[in-house]
Structure formats: structure tokens, C-alpha cells
Design a protein around this motif. Structure first.
Motif, PDB file in Angstrom:
ATOM      1  N   GLY A   7     -12.879 -95.550  -2.757  1.00 17.62           N
ATOM      2  CA  GLY A   7     -12.483 -95.171  -4.104  1.00 17.62           C
ATOM      3  C   GLY A   7     -11.144 -94.479  -4.208  1.00 17.62           C
ATOM      4  N   GLY A   8     -10.523 -94.200  -3.077  1.00 17.61           N
ATOM      5  CA  GLY A   8      -9.216 -93.565  -3.123  1.00 17.61           C
ATOM      6  C   GLY A   8      -8.153 -94.508  -3.668  1.00 17.61           C
ATOM      7  N   GLY A   9      -6.982 -93.956  -3.932  1.00 18.99           N
ATOM      8  CA  GLY A   9      -5.894 -94.766  -4.440  1.00 18.99           C
ATOM      9  C   GLY A   9      -4.759 -93.913  -4.934  1.00 18.99           C
ATOM     10  N   LEU A  10      -3.861 -94.554  -5.661  1.00 23.77           N
ATOM     11  CA  LEU A  10      -2.689 -93.885  -6.222  1.00 23.77           C
ATOM     12  C   LEU A  10      -2.915 -93.702  -7.720  1.00 23.77           C
ATOM     13  CD1 LEU A  10       0.270 -92.911  -6.088  1.00 23.77           C
ATOM     14  CD2 LEU A  10       0.955 -95.301  -6.416  1.00 23.77           C
ATOM     15  N   VAL A  11      -2.698 -92.486  -8.193  1.00 21.77           N
ATOM     16  CA  VAL A  11      -2.908 -92.181  -9.602  1.00 21.77           C
ATOM     17  C   VAL A  11      -1.846 -91.181 -10.047  1.00 21.77           C
ATOM     18  CG1 VAL A  11      -4.531 -90.312  -9.128  1.00 21.77           C
ATOM     19  CG2 VAL A  11      -4.665 -91.534 -11.308  1.00 21.77           C
ATOM     20  N   GLN A  12      -1.507 -91.235 -11.301  1.00 20.85           N
ATOM     21  CA  GLN A  12      -0.550 -90.267 -11.839  1.00 20.85           C
ATOM     22  C   GLN A  12      -1.231 -88.933 -12.110  1.00 20.85           C
ATOM     23  OE1 GLN A  12       1.266 -92.094 -15.306  1.00 20.85           O
ATOM     24  NE2 GLN A  12       2.957 -92.876 -14.069  1.00 20.85           N
ATOM     25  N   ALA A  13      -0.452 -87.895 -12.093  1.00 17.58           N
ATOM     26  CA  ALA A  13      -0.969 -86.560 -12.415  1.00 17.58           C
ATOM     27  C   ALA A  13      -1.648 -86.591 -13.779  1.00 17.58           C
ATOM     28  CB  ALA A  13       0.158 -85.539 -12.400  1.00 17.58           C
ATOM     29  N   GLY A  14      -2.810 -85.947 -13.847  1.00 14.70           N
ATOM     30  CA  GLY A  14      -3.600 -85.955 -15.068  1.00 14.70           C
ATOM     31  C   GLY A  14      -4.636 -87.055 -15.102  1.00 14.70           C
ATOM     32  N   GLY A  15      -4.538 -87.981 -14.177  1.00 18.65           N
ATOM     33  CA  GLY A  15      -5.467 -89.095 -14.139  1.00 18.65           C
ATOM     34  C   GLY A  15      -6.762 -88.757 -13.427  1.00 18.65           C
ATOM     35  N   SER A  16      -7.578 -89.791 -13.254  1.00 19.43           N
ATOM     36  CA  SER A  16      -8.903 -89.616 -12.661  1.00 19.43           C
ATOM     37  C   SER A  16      -9.164 -90.664 -11.583  1.00 19.43           C
ATOM     38  CB  SER A  16      -9.993 -89.743 -13.735  1.00 19.43           C
ATOM     39  OG  SER A  16      -9.859 -88.755 -14.725  1.00 19.43           O
ATOM     40  N   LEU A  17     -10.009 -90.295 -10.655  1.00 20.42           N
ATOM     41  CA  LEU A  17     -10.525 -91.210  -9.643  1.00 20.42           C
ATOM     42  C   LEU A  17     -11.965 -90.812  -9.352  1.00 20.42           C
ATOM     43  CD1 LEU A  17      -7.703 -91.477  -6.920  1.00 20.42           C
ATOM     44  CD2 LEU A  17      -8.522 -93.335  -8.387  1.00 20.42           C
ATOM     45  N   ARG A  18     -12.752 -91.800  -8.930  1.00 23.20           N
ATOM     46  CA  ARG A  18     -14.095 -91.492  -8.470  1.00 23.20           C
ATOM     47  C   ARG A  18     -14.261 -91.987  -7.047  1.00 23.20           C
ATOM     48  NH1 ARG A  18     -20.131 -93.301 -10.503  1.00 23.20           N
ATOM     49  NH2 ARG A  18     -19.539 -95.271  -9.522  1.00 23.20           N
ATOM     50  N   LEU A  19     -14.557 -91.078  -6.167  1.00 18.93           N
ATOM     51  CA  LEU A  19     -14.825 -91.429  -4.783  1.00 18.93           C
ATOM     52  C   LEU A  19     -16.320 -91.651  -4.591  1.00 18.93           C
ATOM     53  CD1 LEU A  19     -12.577 -88.844  -2.894  1.00 18.93           C
ATOM     54  CD2 LEU A  19     -11.952 -91.065  -3.872  1.00 18.93           C
ATOM     55  N   SER A  20     -16.630 -92.568  -3.704  1.00 22.52           N
ATOM     56  CA  SER A  20     -18.019 -92.838  -3.347  1.00 22.52           C
ATOM     57  C   SER A  20     -18.192 -92.672  -1.850  1.00 22.52           C
ATOM     58  CB  SER A  20     -18.416 -94.267  -3.739  1.00 22.52           C
ATOM     59  OG  SER A  20     -18.304 -94.475  -5.125  1.00 22.52           O
ATOM     60  N   CYS A  21     -19.370 -92.277  -1.462  1.00 20.78           N
ATOM     61  CA  CYS A  21     -19.704 -92.174  -0.041  1.00 20.78           C
ATOM     62  C   CYS A  21     -21.090 -92.768   0.135  1.00 20.78           C
ATOM     63  CB  CYS A  21     -19.669 -90.731   0.415  1.00 20.78           C
ATOM     64  SG  CYS A  21     -20.170 -90.493   2.134  1.00 20.78           S
ATOM     65  N   ALA A  22     -21.133 -93.928   0.755  1.00 20.08           N
ATOM     66  CA  ALA A  22     -22.399 -94.619   0.977  1.00 20.08           C
ATOM     67  C   ALA A  22     -22.894 -94.327   2.382  1.00 20.08           C
ATOM     68  CB  ALA A  22     -22.211 -96.120   0.786  1.00 20.08           C
ATOM     69  N   ALA A  23     -24.143 -93.905   2.482  1.00 18.30           N
ATOM     70  CA  ALA A  23     -24.746 -93.579   3.771  1.00 18.30           C
ATOM     71  C   ALA A  23     -25.674 -94.699   4.199  1.00 18.30           C
ATOM     72  CB  ALA A  23     -25.503 -92.274   3.667  1.00 18.30           C
ATOM     73  N   SER A  24     -25.685 -94.977   5.480  1.00 21.42           N
ATOM     74  CA  SER A  24     -26.593 -95.987   6.019  1.00 21.42           C
ATOM     75  C   SER A  24     -27.111 -95.528   7.370  1.00 21.42           C
ATOM     76  CB  SER A  24     -25.884 -97.337   6.161  1.00 21.42           C
ATOM     77  OG  SER A  24     -24.793 -97.227   7.043  1.00 21.42           O
ATOM     78  N   GLY A  25     -28.224 -96.097   7.763  1.00 19.41           N
ATOM     79  CA  GLY A  25     -28.797 -95.746   9.045  1.00 19.41           C
ATOM     80  C   GLY A  25     -29.846 -94.672   8.958  1.00 19.41           C
ATOM     81  N   ARG A  26     -29.870 -93.999   7.820  1.00 19.37           N
ATOM     82  CA  ARG A  26     -30.857 -92.953   7.635  1.00 19.37           C
ATOM     83  C   ARG A  26     -30.898 -92.603   6.156  1.00 19.37           C
ATOM     84  NH1 ARG A  26     -31.618 -87.934  11.789  1.00 19.37           N
ATOM     85  NH2 ARG A  26     -33.459 -87.033  10.847  1.00 19.37           N
ATOM     86  N   THR A  27     -32.033 -92.092   5.696  1.00 22.86           N
ATOM     87  CA  THR A  27     -32.134 -91.651   4.312  1.00 22.86           C
ATOM     88  C   THR A  27     -31.614 -90.229   4.199  1.00 22.86           C
ATOM     89  OG1 THR A  27     -34.059 -93.053   3.925  1.00 22.86           O
ATOM     90  CG2 THR A  27     -33.669 -91.267   2.376  1.00 22.86           C
ATOM     91  N   PHE A  28     -30.607 -90.057   3.353  1.00 25.95           N
ATOM     92  CA  PHE A  28     -29.949 -88.770   3.261  1.00 25.95           C
ATOM     93  C   PHE A  28     -30.362 -87.960   2.057  1.00 25.95           C
ATOM     94  CE2 PHE A  28     -27.102 -88.851   6.796  1.00 25.95           C
ATOM     95  CZ  PHE A  28     -26.939 -90.193   7.080  1.00 25.95           C
ATOM     96  N   SER A  29     -31.411 -88.395   1.384  1.00 22.06           N
ATOM     97  CA  SER A  29     -31.794 -87.705   0.156  1.00 22.06           C
ATOM     98  C   SER A  29     -32.204 -86.267   0.396  1.00 22.06           C
ATOM     99  CB  SER A  29     -32.928 -88.472  -0.535  1.00 22.06           C
ATOM    100  OG  SER A  29     -34.058 -88.562   0.319  1.00 22.06           O
TER     101      SER A  29
END
Length: 125
Positions: A7-29
Motif C-alpha cells: 500500500g505504500g507509494g508517492l503522495v503529496q503532502a496532505g494526502g492519504s494512503l492506506r497500508l495493509s499487512c496480511a499475515a499467513s502461516g498462523r492466525t494472528f487474531s
């Protein structure tokens, strides 16, 4: 156990981004998930964390009120919504899991058990 940040990237000041982190191999709840960031020549710093149960959230003062950490346990995914971005938010962002317990919390990176590979966020002025 794998954590995949995206979800990273280039954005102008004042803008928004949403990062995601997907886990696998185990349940992280049941575990706390954290976000950290690092710029060249500096130590990795805590950004935010969310507990496994109840979803209590914790933020660094520098991002409080601008960033929101959330999770979807059904998808084994944690999110970092970043609004009102500033050039000083530019960094590589990492997600990590802290497996001490469902309500445990720490901002100390050395306590985290597994790490994702990082995603670059660049905020232009």
C-alpha cells in the motif's frame, strides 16, 4: 509465518494512503500487531499498534489524530490509514506481530516476534 506489507507509494503532502499487512502461516487474531517506520540513518520508530482482542489502539504522538490502525481478523490483515500526510512521514513502513498475548502492548521493536518486508511511503511537499 509471513507478514506482507503493501500500500505504500508517492503522495503529496496532505494526502492519504492506506497500508495493509496480511499475515499467513498462523492466525494472528489473538496477537498485537504493530507498525514501525524507518528512514535512512535513523533507528526504526514505533508508529502504531492494535491489540488482538478488543482492538485497543496505540499511537506515537507524531501521528496521533492523523493515523488510524485497524484490523480484520477474518482476513488476518491489519491496516494503517494515514491521513494528512507530511513530508516527515516519508519512511519505509514495517508491520510486525507481538505474540505475548491478546491484550499485550509494546512500542519496543525488540519485543516483536515477526516482521514484514516493509513498504515505502514518500510524501512530497
Amino acid at each position: 509465518v509471513q507478514l506482507q506489507a503493501s500500500g505504500g507509494g508517492l503522495v503529496q503532502a496532505g494526502g492519504s494512503l492506506r497500508l495493509s499487512c496480511a499475515a499467513s502461516g498462523r492466525t494472528f487474531s489473538s496477537y498485537t500487531m504493530g507498525w514501525f517506520r524507518q528512514t535512512p540513518g535513523k533507528e526504526r520508530e514505533f508508529v502504531a499498534a492494535i491489540s488482538g482482542r478488543g482492538g485497543s489502539t496505540y499511537y506515537a504522538d507524531s501521528v496521533k489524530g492523523r493515523f488510524t490502525c485497524s484490523r480484520d481478523n477474518a482476513k488476518n490483515t491489519v491496516y494503517l490509514q494515514m491521513n494528512s500526510l507530511k513530508p516527515e512521514d516519508t519512511a519505509v513502513y514495517y508491520c510486525a506481530v507481538y505474540m505475548a498475548g491478546p491484550y499485550a502492548y509494546t512500542a519496543d521493536e525488540s519485543d516483536y516476534d515477526y516482521w514484514g518486508q516493509g513498504t515505502q511511503v514518500t510524501v512530497s511537499s
